[in-house]
Scaffold this motif. Structure first.
Motif, mmCIF file in Angstrom:
data_model
loop_
_atom_site.group_PDB
_atom_site.id
_atom_site.type_symbol
_atom_site.label_atom_id
_atom_site.label_comp_id
_atom_site.label_asym_id
_atom_site.label_seq_id
_atom_site.Cartn_x
_atom_site.Cartn_y
_atom_site.Cartn_z
ATOM 1 N N ILE A 296 26.623 -18.693 25.619
ATOM 2 C CA ILE A 296 27.166 -19.346 24.434
ATOM 3 C C ILE A 296 28.160 -20.431 24.853
ATOM 4 O O ILE A 296 29.076 -20.187 25.632
ATOM 5 N N THR A 297 27.987 -21.636 24.306
ATOM 6 C CA THR A 297 28.902 -22.728 24.635
ATOM 7 C C THR A 297 29.724 -23.203 23.437
ATOM 8 O O THR A 297 30.713 -23.904 23.616
ATOM 9 N N GLN A 298 29.312 -22.831 22.219
ATOM 10 C CA GLN A 298 30.065 -23.280 21.050
ATOM 11 C C GLN A 298 29.741 -22.378 19.866
ATOM 12 O O GLN A 298 28.620 -21.873 19.729
ATOM 13 N N LEU A 299 30.746 -22.177 19.000
ATOM 14 C CA LEU A 299 30.576 -21.388 17.783
ATOM 15 C C LEU A 299 30.582 -22.290 16.567
ATOM 16 O O LEU A 299 31.006 -23.447 16.618
ATOM 17 N N ASN A 300 30.106 -21.714 15.436
ATOM 18 C CA ASN A 300 30.177 -22.441 14.177
ATOM 19 C C ASN A 300 31.613 -22.801 13.837
ATOM 20 O O ASN A 300 31.921 -23.901 13.414
ATOM 21 N N GLY A 301 32.495 -21.814 14.006
ATOM 22 C CA GLY A 301 33.909 -22.031 13.681
ATOM 23 C C GLY A 301 34.762 -21.903 14.922
ATOM 24 O O GLY A 301 34.517 -21.072 15.784
ATOM 25 N N GLN A 302 35.789 -22.703 15.050
ATOM 26 C CA GLN A 302 36.701 -22.649 16.190
ATOM 27 C C GLN A 302 38.131 -22.642 15.638
ATOM 28 O O GLN A 302 38.888 -23.597 15.778
ATOM 29 N N ASP A 303 38.495 -21.543 14.938
ATOM 30 C CA ASP A 303 39.816 -21.512 14.303
ATOM 31 C C ASP A 303 40.812 -20.643 15.066
ATOM 32 O O ASP A 303 41.857 -20.266 14.551
ATOM 33 N N GLY A 304 40.447 -20.271 16.309
ATOM 34 C CA GLY A 304 41.361 -19.463 17.100
ATOM 35 C C GLY A 304 41.175 -17.979 16.941
ATOM 36 O O GLY A 304 41.914 -17.188 17.501
ATOM 37 N N SER A 305 40.204 -17.563 16.145
ATOM 38 C CA SER A 305 39.935 -16.129 15.999
ATOM 39 C C SER A 305 39.637 -15.525 17.358
ATOM 40 O O SER A 305 39.064 -16.164 18.229
ATOM 41 N N SER A 306 39.982 -14.269 17.529
ATOM 42 C CA SER A 306 39.833 -13.627 18.834
ATOM 43 C C SER A 306 38.433 -13.110 19.092
ATOM 44 O O SER A 306 38.145 -12.691 20.213
ATOM 45 N N SER A 307 37.551 -13.102 18.117
ATOM 46 C CA SER A 307 36.215 -12.541 18.341
ATOM 47 C C SER A 307 35.195 -13.166 17.404
ATOM 48 O O SER A 307 35.540 -13.755 16.386
ATOM 49 N N ALA A 308 33.923 -13.046 17.807
ATOM 50 C CA ALA A 308 32.801 -13.489 16.983
ATOM 51 C C ALA A 308 31.717 -12.415 17.070
ATOM 52 O O ALA A 308 31.774 -11.534 17.938
ATOM 53 N N TYR A 309 30.701 -12.526 16.200
ATOM 54 C CA TYR A 309 29.777 -11.400 16.053
ATOM 55 C C TYR A 309 28.329 -11.887 16.020
ATOM 56 O O TYR A 309 28.004 -12.892 15.379
ATOM 57 N N MET A 310 27.450 -11.136 16.699
ATOM 58 C CA MET A 310 26.004 -11.345 16.645
ATOM 59 C C MET A 310 25.369 -9.964 16.506
ATOM 60 O O MET A 310 25.542 -9.098 17.377
ATOM 61 N N ALA A 311 24.590 -9.743 15.425
ATOM 62 C CA ALA A 311 24.083 -8.403 15.156
ATOM 63 C C ALA A 311 22.917 -8.037 16.060
ATOM 64 O O ALA A 311 22.818 -6.891 16.520
ATOM 65 N N THR A 312 22.027 -8.975 16.294
ATOM 66 C CA THR A 312 20.787 -8.635 17.008
ATOM 67 C C THR A 312 20.346 -9.795 17.881
ATOM 68 O O THR A 312 20.414 -10.960 17.478
ATOM 69 N N LEU A 313 19.851 -9.447 19.073
ATOM 70 C CA LEU A 313 19.187 -10.393 19.960
ATOM 71 C C LEU A 313 17.885 -9.748 20.437
ATOM 72 O O LEU A 313 17.901 -8.647 20.991
#
Length: 818
Positions: A296-313
């Protein structure tokens, strides 16, 4: 009463005997009673047909042969000799051989009784070939002597209409490289990440997720058990049930090659994720890896949140490389007429809609029983193995039949007609001739499936690309085109129209300018199919009504040679060869018969390819040689125009020599025991017999340029004059011709007279050397003729020697009863 009448127009060729009393119509005045081995010219005159040169004997003279063209470009063209389960190759230089001197030969699935029904369409170095009983094939050329024949690997369809029964299909496996994980190492393989949560992205619980760092980069990887490698061709990502704003928007998908990660796919601008959304990503790949990583090189949001989520790969294993899964039907209802799966379904496609609303497809690899088949899975990985009610069986298979016809239209490869869908048309995706898939929602370049709208079954017999896609059916001609001409042809922008009720035979038509020439439903006529501004639509006038007797046995094959004479060559079912000189703008429609030299000579097939300076006409000719049937590939020689007499070839199945003077010629084994004629330095030597594959010129004559072959006659007979000078109509009145002035161009050895006797003229003149060729004559030449009144004023033009002849016009003096 004596009259002079000019005959300067032969542009209607040989006309039907039923019209021999129609002195009131223009075609009568431009027609002939008989026209054999003469070519009516666009300019109005008659030119003697050139002879044919021997190329090679077919592989098996006891079996059927068909010639088809393979044209890569104007200077790279071939003729393929199709026989019993094989094809060989010829080009302008002769038969193509391999490094060992043997003919290049490729095995095929078509026995001799199927080759006549083959259809084909070419793109660059690939020829697509269809037959209704055999899966489509592709003939490919790599070098002059390197060819292949391979199955056409169509993908994702086409399909029959969707299931409307209660029968469901279930797959035994999802096609996922990764099993449903219960830990980082169970049940198999190893999950690793750059930080945060791990294996939950590979589990079977949509409520759990991989929690990864923000800001990025971060990654998650799955390693197969030791020693295993697999090919991945796609992956699917599911957003979590919360925090969709922090789904990735840019990443790389990589494979481990043993020392480093290698990028095999990358994405950017994957924005706008919504909760629980699934996106599928596919890419071409044929390399196996032991470990895969999503970086992963970039997220939809970059607001400083400490985590992001992906349910399934989910990682999709290559359908071609995977172990087949089992597809199980809940019932036989709706499958093959409620008979369930059959052994003839092997190779057939199945389209299935998963619980996520997206479609996948499978190719059946084995039949197990009426409810179960083995298959390879393609498209996105299945998210689960729940039963599916939405499914479609493939339209092409051993069970349903294979497409019988093929062509191109607007950069789509188009197929038509199977045994079970005789009115169906299937167009590939734009520029992707193997792919018959469709998107959801539809896009313009998706594949297209159509059924002809007709109150009765009209099987499609051919399809040809023009401004519109032109179709010939058993009872009509039709067109398919965009409904909105300003937009591309697509499943949502298409219209079909019946243009006429004149049906078509299953004979490949030819295109001449903007006109398509096709055989009528029983093959006894030829018709034009072209657009008319007068009616703002297509018209299909009959071309051959004036000469329909020449096509009485039915048209078998058509081929068009544009240069030099604009001739459509026709092979009929009885083996006769007919030419149609056709120039629509000049209203030239002239048919003539052509009888090749030799015993029982008939033409079995023909093909036309571009040559260096003209189109080449290739023939497969069957003759009786030495009491046995022999079939030869021969090429029609170019017309005699500005050549020397010594170079003209007016013999059939001929071989030629040019070099130091010789007294004999070898290489005539194909005419062993036959009586042949030689043209040696322009001198005619008839009555020679081939013995031991050779002939010797009589009286110790030597020559530097020699042609040896089978003699033939060119015979044309005029119709009686249509009217007298001051005596009115002459139909039925006694008359006889007394003199003919023939205006000729570079001609020799012509004979003119009545049916029973012709007078030789254009012969060697007094004082001209007798040991060399006489110069060809040009201009008007007069001859008195012996002609009885019973011959009704008909004039016979005969060329029986292997010499050039071109008649520009005749001036005939008649004596007519008062």
């Amino acid at each position: 009463m004596s009259i002079h009448l000019a005959k300067v127009d032969f542009t209607r060729g040989e006309i039907n005997p039923l019209l021999h009393a129609r002195i009131d119509v223009d075609p009568y005045r431009a027609g002939l009673k008989t026209c054999v081995n003469w070519l009516p010219l666009q300019e109005g005159g008659l030119r003697k047909r050139s002879g044919t040169s021997f190329i090679a004997e077919v592989k098996d003279s006891g079996k059927k042969t068909r010639l088809i063209p393979f044209i890569f470009s104007s200077n790279q063209a071939y003729v393929l000799e199709l026989g019993d389960n094989m094809f060989r190759v010829c080009n302008s230089f002769g038969q193509v051989v391999d490094g060992g001197g043997a003919p290049v030969e490729i095995a095929t699935p078509w026995p001799e009784n199927e080759i006549a029904a083959l259809d084909f369409a070419q793109s660059a170095d690939r020829l697509y070939v269809t037959h209704g009983d055999v899966p489509p094939r592709e003939i490919s050329r790599y070098e002059d002597d390197v060819w292949s024949l391979d199955p056409h690997q169509h993908e994702d369809g086409p399909y029959l209409p969707g299931n409307k029964t209660g029968t469901s299909l279930t797959v035994s496996d999802r096609g996922d490289i990764v099993p449903f994980m219960t830990s980082n190492t169970a049940p198999s393989g190893t999950v690793d990440t750059g930080g945060g949560g791990t294996w939950q992205v590979f589990d079977n619980d949509e409520a759990t997720a991989w929690t990864f760092s923000n800001p990025t980069p971060d990654w998650i990887a799955y390693a197969l058990p030791a020693g295993e490698e697999k090919i991945c061709t796609g992956y699917s990502i599911r957003a979590g049930k919360s925090n969709a704003d922090f789904m990735p928007s840019a990443w790389r998908f990589e494979g481990w090659d043993g020392s480093q990660y290698v990028p095999i796919d990358s994405r950017t601008a994957e924005t706008g994720w919504v909760l629980d959304e699934i996106r599928h990503f596919a890419f071409p790949n044929d390399v196996a890896f032991s470990k895969f990583r999503l970086y992963i090189t970039q997220l939809n949001g970059q607001d400083g949140s400490s985590s992001a989520y992906m349910a399934t790969l989910r990682l999709k294993e290559s359908g071609d490389a995977m172990t087949p899964v089992t597809i199980t039907a809940s019932a036989v209802t709706g499958i093959n007429g409620d008979a369930g799966f059959k052994a003839t379904d092997v190779g057939r496609h199945i389209r299935m809609r998963g619980s996520d609303g997206d479609w996948r497809w499978a190719r059946i690899t084995a039949h197990i029983d009426a409810l179960n088949v083995s298959a390879r899975l393609y498209g996105p990985v299945f998210m689960d193995t729940d039963p599916m009610l939405r499914w479609q069986l493939g339209a092409w298979s051993e069970e349903t039949g294979w497409p019988a016809h093929v062509g191109f239209y607007r950069d789509r490869l188009v197929f038509a007609r199977t045994d079970t869908q005789p009115q169906a048309i299937w167009g590939s995706k734009v520029s992707d001739y193997a792919d018959h898939g469709v998107s959801s929602p539809l896009v313009d370049d998706d594949a297209i499936d159509l059924e002809i709208l007709s109150g009765e079954i009209n099987a499609i017999n051919w399809l040809v690309e023009g401004r519109e896609l032109m179709l010939g059916t058993t009872a009509a001609t039709r067109t398919i085109s965009p409904m909105d001409a300003t937009k591309p042809l697509s499943a949502s922008n298409v219209q079909q129209n019946r243009q006429s009720t004149f049906g078509a035979a299953e004979v490949r038509p030819v295109q001449v300018g903007k006109a398509l020439i096709y055989a009528g439903p029983y093959g006894h006529t030829l018709r034009e199919f072209l657009y008319s501004l007068d009616v703002d639509g297509f018209i299909t006038p009959e071309l051959t009504i004036l000469s329909s007797h020449l096509l009485k046995s039915g048209v078998k094959e058509l081929a068009y040679a544009q240069e030099p004479d604009a001739v459509i060559w026709i092979v009929c079912n009885d083996g006769s060869l007919v030419s149609l000189t056709y120039e629509r703008d000049q209203k030239v429609v002239a048919l003539a018969r052509h009888q090749l030299g030799g015993v029982d000579a008939v033409v079995e097939s023909l093909a036309v390819i571009p040559g260096v300076s003209h189109h080449e006409v290739w023939l497969c000719v069957s003759r009786t040689i030495g009491g046995a049937t022999r079939k030869y590939i021969e090429r029609l020689n170019p017309p005699f125009e500005d050549s020397e007499v010594e170079d003209g070839i007016f013999l059939d199945s001929a071989i030629s020599y040019s070099g130091a003077p010789v007294s004999g010629l070898y290489g005539l084994g194909h005419l062993e025991g036959e009586t042949v004629t030689a043209l040696a330095d322009g001198m005619v030597h008839a009555g020679l017999t081939v013995s031991g594959g050779q002939i010797f010129l009589p009286d110790g004559v030597s020559a530097a340029r020699i042609h040896v072959g089978l003699a033939y006659e060119s015979r044309a007979v005029t119709l009686p004059p249509s009217e007298g000078s001051r005596g009115g109509a002459v139909l039925g009145r006694s008359m006889r011709a007394v003199r003919v002035i023939a205006d000729v161009y570079r001609s020799l050895g012509l004979m003119v007279g009545g049916a029973s006797r012709q007078e030789a003229f254009l012969q060697r003149r007094a004082g001209e050397p007798t040991d060399q060729a006489a110069p060809p004559r040009t201009g008007p030449h007069s001859v008195s003729v012996s002609h009885s009144r019973e011959e009704e004023g008909e004039i016979t033009l005969l060329s029986a020697l292997p010499l050039p002849a071109l008649i520009r016009g005749l001036n005939i003096q008649y004596e007519i009863e008062p």
